[in-house]
Scaffold this active site. Structure first.
Site, PDB file in Angstrom:
ATOM      1  N   ARG A  15       0.811  -1.220   0.000  1.00 11.61           N
ATOM      2  CA  ARG A  15       0.000   0.000   0.000  1.00 11.61           C
ATOM      3  C   ARG A  15       0.844   1.270   0.000  1.00 11.61           C
ATOM      4  O   ARG A  15       2.001   1.252   0.417  1.00 11.61           O
ATOM      5  CB  ARG A  15      -0.904  -0.001   1.247  1.00 11.61           C
ATOM      6  CG  ARG A  15      -2.077  -0.962   1.079  1.00 11.61           C
ATOM      7  CD  ARG A  15      -3.133  -0.698   2.123  1.00 11.61           C
ATOM      8  NE  ARG A  15      -2.693  -1.113   3.467  1.00 11.61           N
ATOM      9  CZ  ARG A  15      -3.455  -1.016   4.542  1.00 11.61           C
ATOM     10  NH1 ARG A  15      -4.670  -0.507   4.468  1.00 11.61           N
ATOM     11  NH2 ARG A  15      -3.018  -1.417   5.714  1.00 11.61           N
ATOM     12  N   CYS A  16       0.218   2.384  -0.387  1.00 14.33           N
ATOM     13  CA  CYS A  16       0.836   3.694  -0.247  1.00 14.33           C
ATOM     14  C   CYS A  16       0.844   4.064   1.237  1.00 14.33           C
ATOM     15  O   CYS A  16      -0.149   3.793   1.913  1.00 14.33           O
ATOM     16  CB  CYS A  16       0.042   4.772  -0.989  1.00 14.33           C
ATOM     17  SG  CYS A  16       0.122   4.615  -2.777  1.00 14.33           S
ATOM     18  N   PRO A  17       1.874   4.692   1.764  1.00 15.57           N
ATOM     19  CA  PRO A  17       3.109   5.070   1.064  1.00 15.57           C
ATOM     20  C   PRO A  17       4.248   4.061   1.239  1.00 15.57           C
ATOM     21  O   PRO A  17       5.371   4.365   0.876  1.00 15.57           O
ATOM     22  CB  PRO A  17       3.460   6.387   1.762  1.00 15.57           C
ATOM     23  CG  PRO A  17       3.059   6.136   3.194  1.00 15.57           C
ATOM     24  CD  PRO A  17       1.850   5.231   3.138  1.00 15.57           C
ATOM     25  N   ALA A  18       3.931   2.860   1.762  1.00 19.79           N
ATOM     26  CA  ALA A  18       5.010   1.884   1.997  1.00 19.79           C
ATOM     27  C   ALA A  18       5.678   1.501   0.673  1.00 19.79           C
ATOM     28  O   ALA A  18       6.882   1.237   0.642  1.00 19.79           O
ATOM     29  CB  ALA A  18       4.461   0.653   2.703  1.00 19.79           C
ATOM     30  N   ASN A  19       4.914   1.496  -0.425  1.00 18.12           N
ATOM     31  CA  ASN A  19       5.508   1.138  -1.718  1.00 18.12           C
ATOM     32  C   ASN A  19       6.581   2.149  -2.118  1.00 18.12           C
ATOM     33  O   ASN A  19       7.689   1.771  -2.501  1.00 18.12           O
ATOM     34  CB  ASN A  19       4.422   1.011  -2.796  1.00 18.12           C
ATOM     35  CG  ASN A  19       3.388   2.123  -2.726  1.00 18.12           C
ATOM     36  OD1 ASN A  19       3.617   3.168  -2.099  1.00 18.12           O
ATOM     37  ND2 ASN A  19       2.239   1.919  -3.359  1.00 18.12           N
TER      38      ASN A  19
END
Ligand SMILES: Cc1ncc(COP(=O)(O)O)c(C=O)c1O
Lengths: 78, 372
Positions: A15-19
């Protein structure tokens, strides 16, 4: 012209912002000028990830849609 | 003598200066690592860098790292998480010498109807892998055996125990708080680690959750940490953990072991009626669990403290109580002998001079207490 990538990271399902964060961490582990190939989900990731990488000075060489996913080629900054 | 000698690294280690520096920078990050704007990305980057560093030390994939508030929470998540996925009450295997965060979680699960096997240990503190094999049943949900004992420093044959569990198809969990960064965590195991034993901050740890492990969370909320640990993460603490995990490779365990052996030799040679608990060969390099006949460990710790030498009585977690340590009792020590045991634990800042001073102070204090 095809660009060879030095490393790849599949960020589908992240998921954003982990990507974006994982892409940055990986880019920082590469030598300056090396190319990372990223695979992203469609939608928000395809926007937030390249924008964040550019803000950190990495060069997005390719940003291309392949059906439901996106392929990015990013050159690590010096 | 003005300076003090800190020999209680098994309770907690001093925080490395480089760790403090990186934590300070993390405190200044404004974003929440779940926010999908650029400040969120910067915060998430710090989180993911720490995850990658901790994963590297675990030889795991970053996806397997679930950050927690410490070793205690990670142990609780492994045990309670494995047993609260529904279904009939089942069976859990552990040992009699585990940390209280494992044993009391087992007591709780037992009170809810779970069956718990607490395997005995031999005189040096070892769990027998064959005893694990014999204890396994069709309803065993989890086996939890710590990698290295927090009090006596014994290193368990966790690779063999992991193999026994793998063959039986039962998940294996190991509390690796004391051994993290010094001994490799067994491949494929659930593993508890924390930061404050590797020169990182207190209040942060992780559970390594290998692919396929099925756990229920303890905390419910916003789905952070793959849904296994809700709540905005302790970013500065996690960043410090990551930096500490990267730096622990620089700890010179051979030097620490040499100093520890020197201390043990001096104490055993210089003080009559003294002994070493645990294994001589397979023990944590910094750990010396020393016993003294006819001396109360409580008095000895006080006396050494006055001389500027900081050590523990048993394990720090139970230091407040007057009962003998359950770990020492499980090793077969009679209660009166168990009450005379202190734990001296060295770290990478420990010097030969400090060891000389500590050995001298122990000899003096024991003599004084025996005369009193
Ligand atoms: C073996 C072991 N497990 C668990 C813990 C608890 O970890 P924490 O203090 O991070 O909760 C400790 C020490 O504190 C320990 O030594």
């Amino acid at each position: 012209m095809t660009i060879e990538s030095d490393d790849r990271l599949d960020l589908r399902g992240v998921r954003c912002p982990a990507n974006a964060a994982r892409a940055l961490v990986r880019l920082e582990s590469l030598e300056a000028g090396q190319v990372l190939e990223l695979t992203l989900d469609d939608g928000e990731p395809a926007v937030l990830v390249p924008e964040s990488l550019r803000l950190e000075g990495h060069e997005v060489l390719l940003h291309e849609r392949h059906e439901d996913r996106w392929i990015l080629l990013v050159r690590a900054r010096g | 003598m003005a300076t003090t000698v800190y020999l209680d690294h098994a309770s907690t280690t001093p925080v490395d200066a480089a760790v403090i520096e990186e934590m300070r920078a993390a405190l200044a990050l404004v974003g929440n690592p779940s926010s999908t704007h650029v400040d969120g990305v910067w915060a998430a980057r710090a989180l993911e860098l720490a995850r990658a560093r901790v994963a590297a030390l675990l030889a795991a994939d970053p996806d397997e790292v679930v950050f927690t508030s410490g070793g205690t929470e990670a142990n609780n998540l492994a045990l309670i998480g494995a047993c609260s996925r529904g279904g009939a009450p089942s069976h859990l295997i552990t040992s009699a010498v585990e940390h209280p965060s494992v044993l009391t979680a087992c007591d709780w699960l037992e009170s809810l109807g779970m069956r718990v096997t607490r395997l005995p240990v031999d005189r040096e503190g070892f769990v027998d892998p064959d005893a694990v094999r014999r204890a396994l049943g069709p309803d065993t949900r989890l086996v939890s055996i710590g990698q290295a004992n927090h009090e006596v420093g014994t290193i368990q044959p966790v690779d063999e125990i992991a193999r026994v569990c793998r063959e039986a198809g039962v998940p294996f969990h190991t509390d690796a708080c004391q051994s993290f960064g010094r001994f490799p965590v067994p491949a494929g195991a659930l593993a508890t680690v924390n930061a404050h034993k590797i020169y990182g901050p207190k209040g942060v740890g992780a559970l390594r959750v290998p692919p396929g492990a099925r756990l229920a969370p303890l905390l419910f909320g916003g789905g952070q940490e793959r849904g296994l640990r809700a709540g905005t993460p302790n970013l500065p603490g996690i960043v410090g953990f990551g930096r500490a995990a990267e730096r622990i490779a620089e700890e010179d365990v051979n030097r620490i072991r040499r100093l520890r052996d020197l201390l043990v030799a001096r104490v055993l040679g210089g003080v009559s009626g003294s002994w070493l608990n645990g294994s001589r060969e397979r023990r944590l390099p910094g750990n010396a669990s020393l016993g003294f006949e006819g001396v109360s460990a409580w008095d000895l710790v006080r006396e050494l403290d006055r001389a500027g030498i900081r050590v523990s009585r048993g394990s720090a977690c139970s230091s407040g109580s007057t009962a003998p340590s359950p770990v020492l009792i499980a090793l077969g020590l009679p209660a009166e002998r168990a009450l005379g045991v202190i734990r001296v634990s060295l770290g990478h800042g420990t010097t030969q001079e400090e060891i000389d001073r500590a050995a001298g102070a122990i000899e003096t204090a024991v003599r004084k207490l025996r005369q009193a």
